[in-house]
Structure formats: C-alpha cells, structure tokens
Write a protein that holds these residues in place. Structure first.
Motif, PDB file in Angstrom:
ATOM      1  N   ILE A   1      13.494 -13.447  -6.164  1.00  0.00           N
ATOM      2  CA  ILE A   1      14.613 -12.729  -6.774  1.00  0.00           C
ATOM      3  C   ILE A   1      14.575 -12.893  -8.295  1.00  0.00           C
ATOM      4  N   SER A   2      14.163 -14.067  -8.786  1.00  0.00           N
ATOM      5  CA  SER A   2      14.066 -14.260 -10.234  1.00  0.00           C
ATOM      6  C   SER A   2      13.025 -13.336 -10.840  1.00  0.00           C
ATOM      7  N   ILE A   3      11.921 -13.155 -10.140  1.00  0.00           N
ATOM      8  CA  ILE A   3      10.886 -12.240 -10.635  1.00  0.00           C
ATOM      9  C   ILE A   3      11.435 -10.816 -10.690  1.00  0.00           C
ATOM     10  N   VAL A   4      12.105 -10.399  -9.603  1.00  0.00           N
ATOM     11  CA  VAL A   4      12.666  -9.043  -9.562  1.00  0.00           C
ATOM     12  C   VAL A   4      13.690  -8.850 -10.679  1.00  0.00           C
ATOM     13  N   ALA A   5      14.571  -9.839 -10.886  1.00  0.00           N
ATOM     14  CA  ALA A   5      15.600  -9.720 -11.927  1.00  0.00           C
ATOM     15  C   ALA A   5      14.978  -9.663 -13.312  1.00  0.00           C
ATOM     16  N   THR A   6      13.816 -10.282 -13.477  1.00  0.00           N
ATOM     17  CA  THR A   6      13.181 -10.299 -14.782  1.00  0.00           C
ATOM     18  C   THR A   6      12.510  -8.971 -15.118  1.00  0.00           C
ATOM     19  N   ILE A   7      11.835  -8.365 -14.134  1.00  0.00           N
ATOM     20  CA  ILE A   7      11.055  -7.154 -14.436  1.00  0.00           C
ATOM     21  C   ILE A   7      11.879  -5.876 -14.304  1.00  0.00           C
ATOM     22  N   ALA A   8      12.975  -5.901 -13.553  1.00  0.00           N
ATOM     23  CA  ALA A   8      13.751  -4.682 -13.305  1.00  0.00           C
ATOM     24  C   ALA A   8      14.875  -4.528 -14.326  1.00  0.00           C
ATOM     25  N   SER A   9      15.379  -3.310 -14.458  1.00  0.00           N
ATOM     26  CA  SER A   9      16.532  -3.043 -15.333  1.00  0.00           C
ATOM     27  C   SER A   9      17.796  -3.669 -14.768  1.00  0.00           C
ATOM     28  N   SER A  10      17.963  -3.630 -13.444  1.00  0.00           N
ATOM     29  CA  SER A  10      19.107  -4.247 -12.782  1.00  0.00           C
ATOM     30  C   SER A  10      18.751  -4.472 -11.316  1.00  0.00           C
ATOM     31  N   TRP A  11      19.489  -5.360 -10.664  1.00  0.00           N
ATOM     32  CA  TRP A  11      19.268  -5.609  -9.246  1.00  0.00           C
ATOM     33  C   TRP A  11      20.607  -5.994  -8.622  1.00  0.00           C
ATOM     34  N   GLY A  12      20.672  -5.977  -7.292  1.00  0.00           N
ATOM     35  CA  GLY A  12      21.895  -6.337  -6.607  1.00  0.00           C
ATOM     36  C   GLY A  12      21.687  -6.358  -5.106  1.00  0.00           C
ATOM     37  N   SER A  13      22.747  -6.707  -4.408  1.00  0.00           N
ATOM     38  CA  SER A  13      22.699  -6.747  -2.941  1.00  0.00           C
ATOM     39  C   SER A  13      24.074  -6.430  -2.401  1.00  0.00           C
ATOM     40  N   ARG A  14      24.116  -5.998  -1.168  1.00  0.00           N
ATOM     41  CA  ARG A  14      25.378  -5.679  -0.509  1.00  0.00           C
ATOM     42  C   ARG A  14      25.201  -5.771   0.991  1.00  0.00           C
ATOM     43  N   ARG A  15      26.290  -5.935   1.679  1.00  0.00           N
ATOM     44  CA  ARG A  15      26.262  -5.907   3.129  1.00  0.00           C
ATOM     45  C   ARG A  15      26.348  -4.461   3.609  1.00  0.00           C
TER      46      ARG A  15
ATOM     47  N   ALA B   1       0.830  -1.207   0.000  1.00  0.00           N
ATOM     48  CA  ALA B   1       0.000   0.000   0.000  1.00  0.00           C
ATOM     49  C   ALA B   1       0.864   1.257   0.000  1.00  0.00           C
ATOM     50  N   PHE B   2       1.953   1.236   0.770  1.00  0.00           N
ATOM     51  CA  PHE B   2       2.862   2.387   0.819  1.00  0.00           C
ATOM     52  C   PHE B   2       3.477   2.646  -0.552  1.00  0.00           C
ATOM     53  N   ALA B   3       3.956   1.584  -1.182  1.00  0.00           N
ATOM     54  CA  ALA B   3       4.577   1.732  -2.494  1.00  0.00           C
ATOM     55  C   ALA B   3       3.575   2.241  -3.519  1.00  0.00           C
ATOM     56  N   GLN B   4       2.346   1.728  -3.486  1.00  0.00           N
ATOM     57  CA  GLN B   4       1.322   2.162  -4.424  1.00  0.00           C
ATOM     58  C   GLN B   4       1.033   3.651  -4.261  1.00  0.00           C
ATOM     59  N   GLY B   5       0.885   4.099  -3.029  1.00  0.00           N
ATOM     60  CA  GLY B   5       0.583   5.504  -2.791  1.00  0.00           C
ATOM     61  C   GLY B   5       1.714   6.423  -3.203  1.00  0.00           C
ATOM     62  N   VAL B   6       2.972   6.051  -2.871  1.00  0.00           N
ATOM     63  CA  VAL B   6       4.127   6.911  -3.195  1.00  0.00           C
ATOM     64  C   VAL B   6       4.314   7.002  -4.703  1.00  0.00           C
ATOM     65  N   LEU B   7       4.297   5.878  -5.378  1.00  0.00           N
ATOM     66  CA  LEU B   7       4.555   5.894  -6.815  1.00  0.00           C
ATOM     67  C   LEU B   7       3.457   6.627  -7.572  1.00  0.00           C
ATOM     68  N   THR B   8       2.248   6.527  -7.083  1.00  0.00           N
ATOM     69  CA  THR B   8       1.164   7.277  -7.722  1.00  0.00           C
ATOM     70  C   THR B   8       1.349   8.765  -7.516  1.00  0.00           C
TER      71      THR B   8
ATOM     72  N   ALA C   1       7.844  -5.297  -7.409  1.00  0.00           N
ATOM     73  CA  ALA C   1       9.221  -5.467  -6.939  1.00  0.00           C
ATOM     74  C   ALA C   1       9.312  -5.221  -5.439  1.00  0.00           C
ATOM     75  N   ALA C   2       8.639  -4.170  -4.942  1.00  0.00           N
ATOM     76  CA  ALA C   2       8.667  -3.898  -3.510  1.00  0.00           C
ATOM     77  C   ALA C   2       8.059  -5.058  -2.733  1.00  0.00           C
ATOM     78  N   SER C   3       6.973  -5.634  -3.231  1.00  0.00           N
ATOM     79  CA  SER C   3       6.321  -6.747  -2.541  1.00  0.00           C
ATOM     80  C   SER C   3       7.242  -7.962  -2.472  1.00  0.00           C
ATOM     81  N   GLU C   4       7.907  -8.313  -3.571  1.00  0.00           N
ATOM     82  CA  GLU C   4       8.793  -9.477  -3.580  1.00  0.00           C
ATOM     83  C   GLU C   4      10.001  -9.273  -2.673  1.00  0.00           C
ATOM     84  N   LEU C   5      10.596  -8.101  -2.688  1.00  0.00           N
ATOM     85  CA  LEU C   5      11.761  -7.853  -1.842  1.00  0.00           C
ATOM     86  C   LEU C   5      11.384  -7.861  -0.373  1.00  0.00           C
ATOM     87  N   VAL C   6      10.227  -7.283  -0.029  1.00  0.00           N
ATOM     88  CA  VAL C   6       9.787  -7.281   1.362  1.00  0.00           C
ATOM     89  C   VAL C   6       9.473  -8.699   1.818  1.00  0.00           C
TER      90      VAL C   6
END
Length: 577
Positions: free
Chosen positions: A546-560, A470-477, A492-497
C-alpha cells in the motif's frame, strides 16, 4: 364641519356667544364676579381671579365643548393645520403650529404660491381630488426634502421631515360673502421620528439579512467539483428582500475511483442561526463522505450530529452516490423531497423510496435505495422552496416539476434556469431555493474513445498475479498510454492484486478504467477488512504494498462493498495533451 375665515362667524358661534352673554349678565346681577373670557380670548393666568365665596381653593370649572370655538381647538393642536378655500386652494386659516413649523404665510393667496411645502409634499393634486370628490383622503409618510428658507433674521435650513397628511373637505370657508364656500382642511402630523426609526430598523434588518446571505453563500461550494463522468450545475437563490435567509445547501464530493457523492439539504428556520447550522452539517457531510460509506450510514451519522448541534432544529437531507461502473444512483433520504431522474426519452422517474424522518429525530435506521442513471439521463435534487406554494399541496408542486423536467433539455445550467422559470421562481420569491442538476452524458464518436473499461476475474492461487500483470500490460498498451504511465499502472495493479491474494478472499476482480483525465486501477475481493498504510520495519516481509501504491499514484483509497467485501483503488492523472 363648517369653517369661516374668522372664528366668530363659524355657524353656531353667535348662539354660544349669546348664551355666554346671558350667563354673564345673570352672574353680574347676583354679584358673582367677572365674566369669563370670551371665545378666542385667553385670560391671564397670573391675574387674580374672583374671590371664592366658599372660602376654599376649589378648581375653576372647565369650559364645555360648546364654549370652545373651532379656531381655539385648531389653534391648540400640536399638529399643523391649514384651511384652504376654493378651487385655487387659497389660504383661509393657519394654526400656530403650522406657522411655527413653516414660518409666516400670507392669507388669501393660492396654496401653490403661498404654501410651497404642500407642493413639496406632492399634495396639490390630492387637494383637487378631495375638493372634487368631497371625500377625505389620507397619505402616510410623505417626505419633505431639506430647504433653505429666508426669514426676517436670515436664512434658515429646514431639515428633512416626514408627515402623515389627512385632507378633509369642509364648507363655510369663504367668509360672509360666501358662507357655503367649499374648501379643504389639511392636517399634517409630523412623523419624522417614526420614519427615521423605521429607516434604522429596516437598515438593521437589511444588514442582518446581508450578513446571513453572505455567511450562507460562503458556506456553499464556491466552485462545484466536476467529475469525469458527470456534468453538474447548481443554482441557489435566497428568498426575496422581505424574507430572512434560510438554510438550503448542496454539495458535490468526488470520492475517487470515478465515484461521486451528491448531497442537498434544508435546515428549517431562517436567519444566521439556520445558516450556521447548515454550515456545520455540510462540513460534517464532507468529513463522513471521505469514509466512503453507503448513503444510509452517512445519514445515520449525520442524524446523531444534528441532534447534538440543536435538537430543536429540523433539517432534511438527501445523500446520493453515483458509480459510473454500475449506471445507477444509490441514495438515502432524511425527510427530503424525492430525487427526480429523466431518461433520455423524456420519461421522468421519482426516487421516493428509502426515505426516513428528518435529521436529529433519532431512533430511526435509515436505508439506501437505488434508481437507474444510464448514459443520457438527468437527475434533479432540489429543496422545497422550488415546489412548495401557499394553499397548494406540495405533491402538486413536485408533479409540476416533473412536467417541467420532462421537456427540459440542454446543459445542466440551462436546465436549472428553465426549471426555475417554469416553477415561477423570481427575485421576489418568498423562500430560499436550491437546485442541483447532474447529467450522465451519452458519449459517441471521438469523445467515447476517451472512456474505456476492462476487467479480469482473478481465479486460482498465486498464479493469478502474473496473469493480472500481463492483463494490465496488454490493456494499458492498447489504450496508447505513454510507457512510463503503463509501467506505473502495471506496478500498481500488481501490488493491489498481491495484497488481495494475501489478505482477501474470493471472489476477486481487477478493473481498469480510463477517462479523459485519469487512469483508475481497482481490485475487489470478498473480505471486508480495509487495508491501511503503515510504516514497514526493515525486517518485515509485508506491509510495503500500500505504501508503494500511495507513493506512485495521485491518490488511493478503499471502501466496503454492498456484498460484504471491499474495493481498493488508486488513480493516476493523465498527462495533458
């Protein structure tokens, strides 16, 4: 030295001739054979000599210096010799080597008419100076261009040649009518072979330097990456033509999620070897940067690699990371000069902490430091060629750079140019110079509307997932993104969360960020286990997020993250307006 037109009239010649006559008469009275050849006369070596009264073949006694005339000495020299008389430099004497080199020349005529080669060498003004001052002069490597000269047998092509010329004032060049006349003895040593060898050497050095410069420039970034939140420019200038190219280098690497790595280094030494080592280090830095490690860990890896490449090669480096969400520069230095940061009000700060020994030394644990880089700030990374001068402490050069930076305004490229001029770096500078300038611009008005941040702390259990959607939907709109982009961002926000809720630990946060070019979705949590993309089997209940995110996004990554957790992010390129 005294010279006359004829060798028999040189001062001292009569005395030596009389002495030889008396000596010959005495030998004749004793019956000891023929009189030796007079000065200027050459005995036939094939003619039989006087009988040796001792019956042995003892070598004939060498004539003493007193028995040689000046004309004999000059005539036997391999160098070209001419004696000129009077203010018109009339030709009084030419030795055989001169005649062989330039052909027959009339005696008594002015040098400007009779000796065109002297004019071609530009010696006529020098002759006037020597005659007027009475002091000898020497000029080196005077070139004489090829000429066509008519001879008794046709036209002869004389090749290009070079001479080292010595002009010496002399007296007694005017003959018996002017025994004290003044003149100039011109001594021309042919150094054509030496000049050609020097030209070949210089050409070889020039080709080697051009190859090293070409190699180094090809290893440097051909076009700097331009992050959304920074404005960056760089300048590289090799040392002057007499200096071999060095190993200065720089790079800009976008890490994703709005973060940018900036690096500058210097491989000590010169030539192709230094450029080659520099290329290996730069390639390694780009590979290590993709791991998205803290700066000190990148230098730790680079330190081990530098020792493997060449343990005797010293290299320095600064690696820094800028995160627009934190408003600071995180850096680590391996023996390099400090980063300078200029605030918007002109105050300059020096990042002189977190500095270890140069790369390749081993046994040192590097650490990271931080320095603020707020909007409106400018940071400068540079190599020692910018601030180091012979006879001066390098701290004085850094202080001069601080003063120049405090008053430098404009775009990053303008600041680069101003700093180079302020520090006196020109085309003849004797060392390589690399300068990297980055600005964190202070945005206002319509430009500021293109940059937004929004964050949500993820509290509670599984109910955090619908709140995040809901937060992501409101902000992006509210940011007026197209419907398709809003839907992708919410997914993407839903899958990462969901991935964080299942595999991570609190504290958790969802951050949305937009720039003028992209949408960034990032989720952080307290677990440092980095996710990886894997192929999920048909019966698996997990492993697809993560596969879904990598498919729909331009790029993805992670770090400590520094606190011991991790951040997982993805980006979406905004449609062009």
């Amino acid at each position: 030295m005294n010279f006359t037109r004829w060798s028999a009239r040189f001062p001292g010649t009569q005395r030596r001739a009389a002495a030889r006559s008396e000596h010959a008469a005495a030998r004749a009275a004793r019956g000891e054979g023929a009189v030796p050849a007079a000065r200027g006369e050459h005995a036939d070596p094939a003619a039989p000599g006087p009988a040796d009264p001792t019956g042995t073949d003892a070598p004939a006694a060498l004539p003493s210096l007193e028995e040689l005339s000046v004309q004999e000495v000059l005539g036997r020299l391999p160098a070209l010799v001419a004696v000129l008389h009077g203010p018109e430099h009339r030709t009084a004497y030419l030795n055989d080597a001169y005649t062989a080199g330039f052909g027959h020349r009339p005696l008594g005529a002015p040098a400007a008419e009779a000796l065109p080669e002297l004019d071609g060498l530009g010696l006529l003004p020098l002759l006037d100076q020597v005659l007027r001052s009475g002091k000898p002069r020497t000029v080196k490597n005077r070139s004489l261009r090829a000429t066509d000269e008519a001879t008794g047998t046709g036209t002869v092509r004389r090749a290009d040649s070079s001479y080292t010329v010595t002009c010496t004032p002399v007296t007694g060049t005017g003959g018996p009518e002017d025994p004290k006349g003044s003149g100039v003895l011109v001594h021309l040593a042919d150094v054509t072979d030496h000049a050609e060898a020097l030209d070949r050497l210089r050409s070889a050095e020039r080709r080697q330097r051009e190859a090293a410069v070409t190699l180094q420039r090809s290893l440097l970034p051909q076009e700097l990456e331009q992050p959304d939140d920074l404005r960056i420019a760089a300048t590289y200038q090799p040392g002057g033509t007499e200096a071999a190219v060095g190993g200065d280098w720089y790079d800009v690497i976008t890490l994703g999620a709005g973060r940018t790595a900036l690096v500058i280094g210097d491989v000590m030494g010169r030539g192709v070897r230094a450029a080659a080592v520099m290329g290996q280090l730069r390639t390694a830095v780009r590979a290590y940067a993709r791991l998205d490690l803290p700066p000190h860990e990148v230098l730790q890896l680079l330190d081990g690699l530098a020792a493997e490449i060449d343990a005797s090669q010293i290299a320095t480096c600064v690696y820094a990371v800028h995160d627009p969400n934190e408003g600071r520069l995180v850096y680590a230095s391996a023996g390099h000069l400090p980063v300078l940061v200029r605030d918007e009000d002109g105050t300059v700060h020096r990042a002189d902490g977190a500095t270890g020994p140069p790369l390749g030394t081993g046994g040192w644990l590097h650490t990271s430091g931080t320095i603020p880089l707020a909007p409106g700030s400018t940071a400068v990374l540079y190599t020692d060629g910018l601030v180091e001068r012979r006879g001066e402490d390098i701290d004085e050069g850094v202080a001069a750079l601080e003063r120049a930076l405090s008053g430098a305004t404009g775009t990053p490229q303008v600041i680069c140019d101003r700093l180079m001029r302020a520090l006196g770096v020109g085309a003849d500078h004797d060392d390589d110079v690399a300068v990297l300038v980055l600005q964190h611009p202070s945005r206002t008005g319509p430009d500021a509307e293109l940059f937004h941040n929004a964050a949500l702390e993820l509290l509670g259990g599984i109910e955090a997932a619908p709140r995040a959607r809901a937060f992501a939907q409101g902000v992006l709109t509210s940011w007026r993104f197209p419907v398709e982009l809003c839907d992708l961002g919410v997914l993407a926000a839903s899958e990462l969360v969901a991935n964080s809720l299942q595999h991570g630990t609190p504290p958790m946060r969802l951050r949305l960020r937009r720039t003028d070019r992209r949408l960034i979705v990032e989720v952080t949590d307290g677990d440092d286990h980095l996710p990886r993309r894997r192929r999920a089997e048909p019966g698996d209940e997990a492993g697809r997020g993560i596969s879904i995110v990598a498919t729909i996004a331009s790029s993805w990554g992670s770090r400590r993250t520094p606190g011991g957790g991790k951040a997982v992010w993805c980006e979406f390129a905004l449609p062009e307006a």
